[in-house]
Design a protein around this motif. Structure first.
Motif, mmCIF file in Angstrom:
data_model
loop_
_atom_site.group_PDB
_atom_site.id
_atom_site.type_symbol
_atom_site.label_atom_id
_atom_site.label_comp_id
_atom_site.label_asym_id
_atom_site.label_seq_id
_atom_site.Cartn_x
_atom_site.Cartn_y
_atom_site.Cartn_z
ATOM 1 N N ASP A 12 0.650 -1.276 -0.056
ATOM 2 C CA ASP A 12 0.062 -0.062 -0.075
ATOM 3 C C ASP A 12 0.925 1.265 0.062
ATOM 4 O OD1 ASP A 12 0.991 0.252 2.791
ATOM 5 O OD2 ASP A 12 -0.782 -0.123 3.467
ATOM 6 N N ASN A 13 -0.010 2.397 0.023
ATOM 7 C CA ASN A 13 1.036 3.893 -0.127
ATOM 8 C C ASN A 13 1.078 4.243 1.419
ATOM 9 O OD1 ASN A 13 -1.754 4.272 0.025
ATOM 10 N ND2 ASN A 13 -1.525 5.940 -1.515
ATOM 11 N N SER A 14 1.125 3.680 2.566
ATOM 12 C CA SER A 14 1.020 4.210 3.763
ATOM 13 C C SER A 14 2.222 4.915 4.019
ATOM 14 C CB SER A 14 1.015 3.018 4.730
ATOM 15 O OG SER A 14 1.946 2.175 4.637
ATOM 16 N N GLY A 15 3.510 4.507 3.342
ATOM 17 C CA GLY A 15 4.729 5.111 3.630
ATOM 18 C C GLY A 15 5.849 4.081 3.938
ATOM 19 N N ALA A 16 5.498 3.057 4.232
ATOM 20 C CA ALA A 16 6.515 1.966 4.550
ATOM 21 C C ALA A 16 6.523 1.347 3.219
ATOM 22 C CB ALA A 16 5.764 1.197 5.557
ATOM 23 N N VAL A 42 7.812 -4.267 12.373
ATOM 24 C CA VAL A 42 8.773 -3.213 12.453
ATOM 25 C C VAL A 42 8.844 -2.725 11.322
ATOM 26 C CG1 VAL A 42 10.764 -4.413 12.710
ATOM 27 C CG2 VAL A 42 10.541 -2.080 13.677
ATOM 28 N N ILE A 43 8.832 -1.308 11.106
ATOM 29 C CA ILE A 43 9.239 -0.911 9.661
ATOM 30 C C ILE A 43 10.684 -0.877 9.409
ATOM 31 C CG2 ILE A 43 9.047 1.180 8.239
ATOM 32 C CD1 ILE A 43 6.463 1.708 9.564
ATOM 33 N N LYS A 44 11.274 -1.341 8.315
ATOM 34 C CA LYS A 44 12.684 -1.626 8.215
ATOM 35 C C LYS A 44 13.039 -0.318 7.119
ATOM 36 C CE LYS A 44 14.358 -4.680 10.881
ATOM 37 N NZ LYS A 44 15.527 -4.205 11.691
ATOM 38 N N GLU A 45 12.078 -0.229 6.295
ATOM 39 C CA GLU A 45 12.368 0.775 5.281
ATOM 40 C C GLU A 45 11.259 1.632 4.952
ATOM 41 O OE1 GLU A 45 13.588 0.681 0.457
ATOM 42 O OE2 GLU A 45 14.383 -1.003 1.798
ATOM 43 N N ALA A 46 11.443 2.915 5.067
ATOM 44 C CA ALA A 46 10.150 4.033 4.953
ATOM 45 C C ALA A 46 10.703 4.886 3.870
ATOM 46 C CB ALA A 46 9.816 4.420 6.238
ATOM 47 N N VAL A 47 9.572 5.457 3.232
ATOM 48 C CA VAL A 47 9.512 6.702 2.126
ATOM 49 C C VAL A 47 9.868 7.899 2.969
ATOM 50 C CG1 VAL A 47 8.395 7.840 0.602
ATOM 51 C CG2 VAL A 47 8.186 5.460 0.799
ATOM 52 N N ASN A 49 9.476 11.887 4.636
ATOM 53 C CA ASN A 49 8.435 12.630 4.703
ATOM 54 C C ASN A 49 7.063 12.194 4.489
ATOM 55 O OD1 ASN A 49 10.225 14.754 4.699
ATOM 56 N ND2 ASN A 49 10.203 14.753 2.495
ATOM 57 N N MET A 50 6.792 11.053 5.239
ATOM 58 C CA MET A 50 5.419 10.044 5.316
ATOM 59 C C MET A 50 5.328 10.067 7.026
ATOM 60 S SD MET A 50 4.288 9.833 2.347
ATOM 61 C CE MET A 50 3.287 8.384 2.179
ATOM 62 N N PRO A 51 3.865 9.758 6.984
ATOM 63 C CA PRO A 51 3.384 9.530 8.245
ATOM 64 C C PRO A 51 4.143 8.588 9.202
ATOM 65 C CG PRO A 51 1.644 9.710 7.163
ATOM 66 C CD PRO A 51 2.786 9.771 6.365
ATOM 67 N N LEU A 52 4.429 7.233 8.517
ATOM 68 C CA LEU A 52 4.996 6.294 9.197
ATOM 69 C C LEU A 52 6.479 6.433 8.833
ATOM 70 C CD1 LEU A 52 2.846 3.356 7.898
ATOM 71 C CD2 LEU A 52 2.809 4.375 10.147
ATOM 72 N N ALA A 53 7.444 6.099 9.884
ATOM 73 C CA ALA A 53 8.758 6.553 10.029
ATOM 74 C C ALA A 53 9.301 4.850 10.192
ATOM 75 C CB ALA A 53 9.042 7.245 10.957
ATOM 76 N N LYS A 54 10.815 4.710 9.934
ATOM 77 C CA LYS A 54 11.587 3.786 10.121
ATOM 78 C C LYS A 54 11.716 3.282 11.670
ATOM 79 C CE LYS A 54 16.135 1.855 9.450
ATOM 80 N NZ LYS A 54 17.346 2.036 8.999
ATOM 81 N N SER A 55 11.614 2.066 11.901
ATOM 82 C CA SER A 55 11.754 1.509 13.510
ATOM 83 C C SER A 55 10.380 1.779 14.125
ATOM 84 C CB SER A 55 12.901 2.173 14.158
ATOM 85 O OG SER A 55 12.726 3.182 14.528
ATOM 86 N N GLU A 56 9.302 1.913 13.332
ATOM 87 C CA GLU A 56 7.884 2.302 13.996
ATOM 88 C C GLU A 56 7.300 0.875 14.131
ATOM 89 O OE1 GLU A 56 4.012 4.954 13.270
ATOM 90 O OE2 GLU A 56 6.185 5.603 12.571
ATOM 91 N N VAL A 57 6.717 0.470 15.079
ATOM 92 C CA VAL A 57 5.936 -0.853 15.369
ATOM 93 C C VAL A 57 4.585 -0.659 14.961
ATOM 94 C CG1 VAL A 57 5.182 -2.508 17.106
ATOM 95 C CG2 VAL A 57 7.449 -1.472 17.298
ATOM 96 N N VAL A 58 4.028 -1.511 13.871
ATOM 97 C CA VAL A 58 2.586 -1.267 13.321
ATOM 98 C C VAL A 58 2.145 -2.788 13.334
ATOM 99 C CG1 VAL A 58 3.320 0.863 11.960
ATOM 100 C CG2 VAL A 58 3.780 -1.429 11.067
ATOM 101 N N ARG A 59 0.742 -2.666 13.059
ATOM 102 C CA ARG A 59 -0.062 -3.956 12.592
ATOM 103 C C ARG A 59 -0.304 -3.953 11.319
ATOM 104 N NH1 ARG A 59 -4.500 -6.032 16.824
ATOM 105 N NH2 ARG A 59 -3.413 -5.495 18.620
ATOM 106 N N ALA A 60 -0.225 -5.429 10.622
ATOM 107 C CA ALA A 60 -0.376 -5.340 9.357
ATOM 108 C C ALA A 60 -1.099 -6.615 8.982
ATOM 109 C CB ALA A 60 1.095 -5.407 8.621
#
Length: 126
Positions: A12-16, A42-47, A49-60
């Motif tokens: 998806d285009n969430s930023g991760a 955990v996000i390992k790579e992110a775009v 200037n997006m709301p989701l950043a690297k090393s953020e813990v998310v559900r998927a």
């Protein structure tokens, strides 16, 4: 089959861009997750200037796996990559677009918003 430490693409285009599974939700000792299962990642790579950043813990929720999915009709579906869609606590996707093919089994798990955003749905007649 997705297990802890598995790296996944984000569909998806969430930023991760890349996720790493750290937990499978549903039971205390589940070893593997399949299509339609919710994981903590955990996000390992992110775009930038997006709301989701690297090393953020998310559900998927997992939408594609390299391990084949067998249907009751005998059809076997296998994808080229492991992919997931980032969701919030209610199960709604954080992004506004979904990329790639999505199996119709997600509709049975009440991820209808993800199914409606998908450009291609792998149904019986495909």
């Amino acid at each position: 089959m997705i297990q802890p430490q598995t790296h996944l693409n984000v569909a998806d285009n969430s930023g991760a861009r890349k996720l790493m599974c750290i937990r499978i939700l549903g039971a205390s000792n589940r070893r593997y997750a399949h299509i339609g299962d919710v994981i903590v990642a955990v996000i390992k790579e992110a775009v930038p200037n997006m709301p989701l950043a690297k090393s953020e813990v998310v559900r998927a929720v997992i939408v594609r796996t390299c391990k084949e999915l067998k249907r009751d009709s005998g059809m076997i579906i296998r994808y080229d990559d492991n992919a997931a869609v980032v969701i919030d606590q209610e199960g709604n996707p954080k992004g506004t677009r979904i990329f790639g093919a999505i199996p119709r089994e997600l509709r049975q798990f009440n991820f209808t918003k993800i199914v409606s955003l998908a450009p291609e749905l792998w149904d019986v007649n495909n």
